[in-house]
Scaffold this motif. Structure first.
Motif, PDB file in Angstrom:
ATOM      1  N   THR A  56     -15.408  26.603 -30.992  1.00 56.84           N
ATOM      2  CA  THR A  56     -15.898  27.660 -32.226  1.00 56.84           C
ATOM      3  C   THR A  56     -17.519  27.430 -32.164  1.00 56.84           C
ATOM      4  O   THR A  56     -18.248  26.584 -31.135  1.00 56.84           O
ATOM      5  CB  THR A  56     -15.522  27.115 -32.836  1.00 56.84           C
ATOM      6  OG1 THR A  56     -15.945  25.560 -33.611  1.00 56.84           O
ATOM      7  CG2 THR A  56     -14.636  27.584 -33.863  1.00 56.84           C
ATOM      8  N   GLY A  57     -18.455  27.734 -32.401  1.00 61.23           N
ATOM      9  CA  GLY A  57     -20.006  27.442 -32.637  1.00 61.23           C
ATOM     10  C   GLY A  57     -19.858  26.103 -33.181  1.00 61.23           C
ATOM     11  O   GLY A  57     -21.252  25.542 -32.589  1.00 61.23           O
ATOM     12  N   GLU A  58     -19.141  25.735 -33.856  1.00 60.17           N
ATOM     13  CA  GLU A  58     -19.164  24.592 -35.490  1.00 60.17           C
ATOM     14  C   GLU A  58     -18.998  23.176 -33.621  1.00 60.17           C
ATOM     15  O   GLU A  58     -19.602  22.405 -33.747  1.00 60.17           O
ATOM     16  CB  GLU A  58     -17.984  24.439 -35.931  1.00 60.17           C
ATOM     17  CG  GLU A  58     -18.385  23.411 -36.673  1.00 60.17           C
ATOM     18  CD  GLU A  58     -16.660  23.522 -37.124  1.00 60.17           C
ATOM     19  OE1 GLU A  58     -16.118  24.276 -37.948  1.00 60.17           O
ATOM     20  OE2 GLU A  58     -16.540  22.366 -38.650  1.00 60.17           O
ATOM     21  N   CYS A  84     -24.245  28.530 -42.983  1.00 60.82           N
ATOM     22  CA  CYS A  84     -23.210  28.466 -42.608  1.00 60.82           C
ATOM     23  C   CYS A  84     -22.435  27.405 -43.092  1.00 60.82           C
ATOM     24  O   CYS A  84     -23.563  26.493 -42.234  1.00 60.82           O
ATOM     25  CB  CYS A  84     -22.473  28.837 -41.297  1.00 60.82           C
ATOM     26  SG  CYS A  84     -20.633  29.674 -41.423  1.00 60.82           S
ATOM     27  N   VAL A  86     -20.090  25.420 -42.188  1.00 62.81           N
ATOM     28  CA  VAL A  86     -19.538  24.759 -40.972  1.00 62.81           C
ATOM     29  C   VAL A  86     -20.418  23.809 -40.147  1.00 62.81           C
ATOM     30  O   VAL A  86     -20.219  22.934 -39.734  1.00 62.81           O
ATOM     31  CB  VAL A  86     -19.139  25.584 -39.821  1.00 62.81           C
ATOM     32  CG1 VAL A  86     -17.566  26.524 -41.109  1.00 62.81           C
ATOM     33  CG2 VAL A  86     -19.687  26.583 -39.532  1.00 62.81           C
ATOM     34  N   VAL A  87     -21.688  24.739 -40.380  1.00 65.90           N
ATOM     35  CA  VAL A  87     -23.217  23.856 -39.749  1.00 65.90           C
ATOM     36  C   VAL A  87     -23.506  22.576 -40.604  1.00 65.90           C
ATOM     37  O   VAL A  87     -23.859  21.740 -39.433  1.00 65.90           O
ATOM     38  CB  VAL A  87     -24.517  25.334 -40.099  1.00 65.90           C
ATOM     39  CG1 VAL A  87     -25.623  23.910 -39.848  1.00 65.90           C
ATOM     40  CG2 VAL A  87     -24.229  25.721 -38.986  1.00 65.90           C
ATOM     41  N   ASP A 154     -29.849  27.412 -33.001  1.00 66.97           N
ATOM     42  CA  ASP A 154     -28.463  27.764 -33.360  1.00 66.97           C
ATOM     43  C   ASP A 154     -28.851  29.291 -33.267  1.00 66.97           C
ATOM     44  O   ASP A 154     -29.241  29.769 -33.949  1.00 66.97           O
ATOM     45  CB  ASP A 154     -28.045  27.474 -34.646  1.00 66.97           C
ATOM     46  CG  ASP A 154     -26.784  27.651 -35.025  1.00 66.97           C
ATOM     47  OD1 ASP A 154     -26.686  29.101 -34.780  1.00 66.97           O
ATOM     48  OD2 ASP A 154     -26.337  27.542 -36.650  1.00 66.97           O
ATOM     49  N   ALA A 156     -26.291  31.277 -33.052  1.00 71.24           N
ATOM     50  CA  ALA A 156     -24.366  31.762 -33.229  1.00 71.24           C
ATOM     51  C   ALA A 156     -24.335  33.381 -33.516  1.00 71.24           C
ATOM     52  O   ALA A 156     -24.255  34.236 -33.615  1.00 71.24           O
ATOM     53  CB  ALA A 156     -24.088  31.237 -34.996  1.00 71.24           C
ATOM     54  N   HIS A 157     -26.190  33.818 -34.384  1.00 75.97           N
ATOM     55  CA  HIS A 157     -25.774  35.075 -34.630  1.00 75.97           C
ATOM     56  C   HIS A 157     -27.067  36.371 -33.482  1.00 75.97           C
ATOM     57  O   HIS A 157     -27.285  37.438 -34.110  1.00 75.97           O
ATOM     58  CB  HIS A 157     -26.994  35.274 -36.315  1.00 75.97           C
ATOM     59  CG  HIS A 157     -26.352  34.351 -37.058  1.00 75.97           C
ATOM     60  ND1 HIS A 157     -26.982  34.978 -38.506  1.00 75.97           N
ATOM     61  CD2 HIS A 157     -25.411  33.916 -37.963  1.00 75.97           C
ATOM     62  CE1 HIS A 157     -26.396  33.539 -39.449  1.00 75.97           C
ATOM     63  NE2 HIS A 157     -25.078  33.985 -38.690  1.00 75.97           N
ATOM     64  N   SER A 178     -21.886  31.182 -30.685  1.00 72.91           N
ATOM     65  CA  SER A 178     -20.090  31.635 -31.745  1.00 72.91           C
ATOM     66  C   SER A 178     -20.158  32.899 -30.765  1.00 72.91           C
ATOM     67  O   SER A 178     -20.632  33.609 -31.111  1.00 72.91           O
ATOM     68  CB  SER A 178     -20.537  31.372 -32.863  1.00 72.91           C
ATOM     69  OG  SER A 178     -19.752  32.178 -34.225  1.00 72.91           O
ATOM     70  N   ASN A 180     -17.171  34.390 -33.185  1.00 72.73           N
ATOM     71  CA  ASN A 180     -16.452  34.301 -34.176  1.00 72.73           C
ATOM     72  C   ASN A 180     -16.576  35.904 -34.273  1.00 72.73           C
ATOM     73  O   ASN A 180     -17.238  36.627 -33.873  1.00 72.73           O
ATOM     74  CB  ASN A 180     -16.926  33.427 -35.235  1.00 72.73           C
ATOM     75  CG  ASN A 180     -15.657  32.838 -36.014  1.00 72.73           C
ATOM     76  OD1 ASN A 180     -14.296  34.026 -35.915  1.00 72.73           O
ATOM     77  ND2 ASN A 180     -15.673  32.552 -36.721  1.00 72.73           N
ATOM     78  N   LYS A 183     -19.942  37.749 -34.850  1.00 66.89           N
ATOM     79  CA  LYS A 183     -20.757  37.331 -34.279  1.00 66.89           C
ATOM     80  C   LYS A 183     -21.557  38.835 -33.636  1.00 66.89           C
ATOM     81  O   LYS A 183     -20.732  39.569 -33.006  1.00 66.89           O
ATOM     82  CB  LYS A 183     -20.840  36.302 -33.446  1.00 66.89           C
ATOM     83  CG  LYS A 183     -20.199  35.201 -34.678  1.00 66.89           C
ATOM     84  CD  LYS A 183     -21.775  34.458 -35.921  1.00 66.89           C
ATOM     85  CE  LYS A 183     -21.732  33.513 -36.260  1.00 66.89           C
ATOM     86  NZ  LYS A 183     -20.265  33.264 -37.022  1.00 66.89           N
ATOM     87  N   ARG A 262      -9.368  28.433 -35.732  1.00 68.38           N
ATOM     88  CA  ARG A 262     -10.361  27.658 -34.992  1.00 68.38           C
ATOM     89  C   ARG A 262     -10.498  26.580 -34.600  1.00 68.38           C
ATOM     90  O   ARG A 262     -11.571  26.104 -33.836  1.00 68.38           O
ATOM     91  CB  ARG A 262     -11.418  27.090 -36.534  1.00 68.38           C
ATOM     92  CG  ARG A 262     -12.023  28.628 -37.365  1.00 68.38           C
ATOM     93  CD  ARG A 262     -12.937  27.930 -38.092  1.00 68.38           C
ATOM     94  NE  ARG A 262     -14.263  26.736 -37.844  1.00 68.38           N
ATOM     95  CZ  ARG A 262     -15.017  27.519 -37.862  1.00 68.38           C
ATOM     96  NH1 ARG A 262     -15.324  28.821 -37.437  1.00 68.38           N
ATOM     97  NH2 ARG A 262     -16.129  26.938 -37.574  1.00 68.38           N
TER      98      ARG A 262
HETATM   99  C1  LIG Z   1     -26.299  30.408 -38.701  1.00 70.44           C
HETATM  100  C2  LIG Z   1     -24.320  29.955 -38.609  1.00 70.44           C
HETATM  101  N1  LIG Z   1     -24.408  28.750 -37.267  1.00 70.44           N
HETATM  102  C3  LIG Z   1     -23.174  29.123 -36.590  1.00 70.44           C
HETATM  103  C4  LIG Z   1     -22.045  29.041 -37.134  1.00 70.44           C
HETATM  104  C5  LIG Z   1     -20.694  28.471 -36.758  1.00 70.44           C
HETATM  105  O1  LIG Z   1     -20.240  29.227 -36.028  1.00 70.44           O
HETATM  106  P1  LIG Z   1     -18.281  29.722 -35.641  1.00 70.44           P
HETATM  107  O2  LIG Z   1     -17.984  30.580 -37.096  1.00 70.44           O
HETATM  108  O3  LIG Z   1     -18.421  29.478 -34.462  1.00 70.44           O
HETATM  109  O4  LIG Z   1     -18.532  28.054 -36.120  1.00 70.44           O
HETATM  110  C6  LIG Z   1     -22.162  30.350 -38.309  1.00 70.44           C
HETATM  111  C7  LIG Z   1     -21.068  31.237 -38.828  1.00 70.44           C
HETATM  112  O5  LIG Z   1     -21.181  31.755 -39.078  1.00 70.44           O
HETATM  113  C8  LIG Z   1     -23.413  30.174 -38.599  1.00 70.44           C
HETATM  114  O6  LIG Z   1     -23.626  31.638 -39.945  1.00 70.44           O
END
Ligand SMILES: Cc1ncc(COP(=O)(O)O)c(C=O)c1O
Length: 391
Positions: A56-58, A84, A86-87, A154, A156-157, A178, A180, A183, A262
């Motif tokens: 994951t991005g996480e 988010c 998860v960050v 980051d 991810a977006h 990411s 996901n 994304k 995840r």
């Molecule tokens: C800004 C941002 N960074 C990181 C992430 C983490 O991505 P992932 O869902 O792949 O863990 C997200 C998840 O939606 C996010 O919105």
């Protein structure tokens, strides 16, 4: 409530076909993981960085943080508080101390962050490129180097956005991506860490094992992607009376499926799909940017603000501020048109108002997400504009 509601148009949608899916499930091989990383590196134009597949991005953020925090004196990590969850989880898991900041206006960005750095003396600064619009942090790079602050982008977006003609994800010490379902390139999961080669020894010392945290679970990749496809189907077919069974399935199984997914590493299937989708991404990005330019913001609202020095690669459009009753009306009317528009990022993150997160509070409570993806038709865009303006 409608009996037969048509399939819901999601806020962000993937761009593969059934044939792509059949191809990747029959030919996915370990070599595709390497190929995807190489293609990704070429796409970004990287020279002195390594690309590491993650679940994951996480997880990518976790390893980026670990590689600097393991021997840092200060554990402080500066991150925008509008974010988010998860960050925040990733920072905590990596042993960081969260210092949340209010998203500065693009024109004040560098000055505001410099003041924070002088005040807090953090080890890490996370720059989040929200919704596809890059934050121009280029003035901060020398300053951060001077003060020993490690910068993580980051992304991810944001894939393909530019800061003064440089690709987003190539300016900092590390960047995370990411894949996901919501994304820029959806592989229904997976992430990548991009890390400057000079930090590779730190990554190893911080406990990184080749293959990442969930290496042993690669064998579940196919079933996991299959379950995520089901989950997406239920999500998009859950309105109206006929959608009741899907709503029940989502309620019962949704969180379990996401939780399971995840913890699956980016394996051969998703990497193979990634190779295909990356080759189509430029075209998709153009359509999304064009759609974003066709959204007409109602009086006294704006789209997501960005600096004149950047080029966005829109993932979705953000619009606000709206009164709460207008948000309810827009969400309801959009649902009647089978469109997913509303206040989805991240309405529940703040329990209290304070002057240090005024902008964040406003984004979280009074701004809405608007789809701009490649599957929208002219008619969808007209409907979106009409329902944004209906009083
Ligand atoms: C800004 C941002 N960074 C990181 C992430 C983490 O991505 P992932 O869902 O792949 O863990 C997200 C998840 O939606 C996010 O919105």
């Amino acid at each position: 409530m409608k009996l037969f509601a048509s399939k819901c148009i999601d806020t962000v949608e993937e761009f593969w076909t059934q044939k792509d899916w059949s191809d990747v499930t029959s030919f996915g091989s370990q070599l595709h993981i390497q190929e995807f990383c190489v293609n990704f590196s070429e796409y970004l134009g990287l020279s002195n960085s390594i690309v590491i597949p993650c679940s994951t991005g996480e997880e990518a953020l976790y390893w980026a943080l670990k590689s600097v925090l393991f021997n840092a004196i200060s554990k402080k990590v500066l991150v925008c508080g509008f974010n988010c969850s998860v960050v925040f989880r990733s920072v905590n898991e990596a042993g960081g101390e969260l210092i949340k900041f209010d998203r500065p206006k693009p024109e004040d960005y560098s000055a505001a962050i410099m003041a924070l750095i002088l005040n807090e003396k953090p080890s890490v600064l996370i720059i989040t490129h929200f919704f596809g619009a890059p934050e121009d942090f280029s003035e901060l790079i020398t300053f951060c180097n001077h003060h020993g602050v490690f910068i993580i982008e980051d992304c991810a977006h944001c894939l393909g956005g530019k800061i003064k003609d440089l690709m987003v994800g190539t300016l900092a010490d590390a960047s995370i991506f990411s894949f996901n379902y919501d994304k820029p390139i959806s592989l229904l999961g997976g992430g990548l860490l991009v890390l400057r080669t000079c930090y590779e020894p730190n990554l190893i010392k911080s406990g990184y094992l080749k293959g990442g945290l969930y290496k042993k679970r690669q064998k579940y990749e196919k079933i996991s992607v299959f379950l995520m496809m089901k989950w997406l189907y239920w999500r998009r077919n859950s309105t109206g009376i006929m959608g009741i069974p899907n709503r029940i399935l989502l309620r019962l199984l949704g969180n379990h499926i996401i939780h399971f997914n995840r913890k699956i590493p980016l394996g051969p299937i998703r990497s193979h799909l990634g190779v295909i989708l990356l080759s189509r991404y430029k075209q998709v990005q153009e359509i999304r940017n064009n759609n974003a330019s066709r959204i007409c913001f109602p009086h006294q609202t704006t789209g997501w603000q960005y600096a004149p020095t950047v080029k966005p690669a829109w993932l979705k459009q953000k619009c606000g501020p709206f009164r709460l009753q207008d948000i309810s009306r827009i969400e309801r009317t959009a649902r009647d048109h089978s469109l997913r528009i509303g206040n989805f990022n991240w309405p529940d993150i703040f329990s209290e108002d304070s002057t240090s997160n005024r902008s964040n509070m406003e984004f979280a409570k009074h701004w809405i997400d608007i789809p701009v993806h490649q599957n929208l038709t002219d008619s969808h865009l007209q409907t979106i504009n009409r329902l944004l303006h209906d009083e």
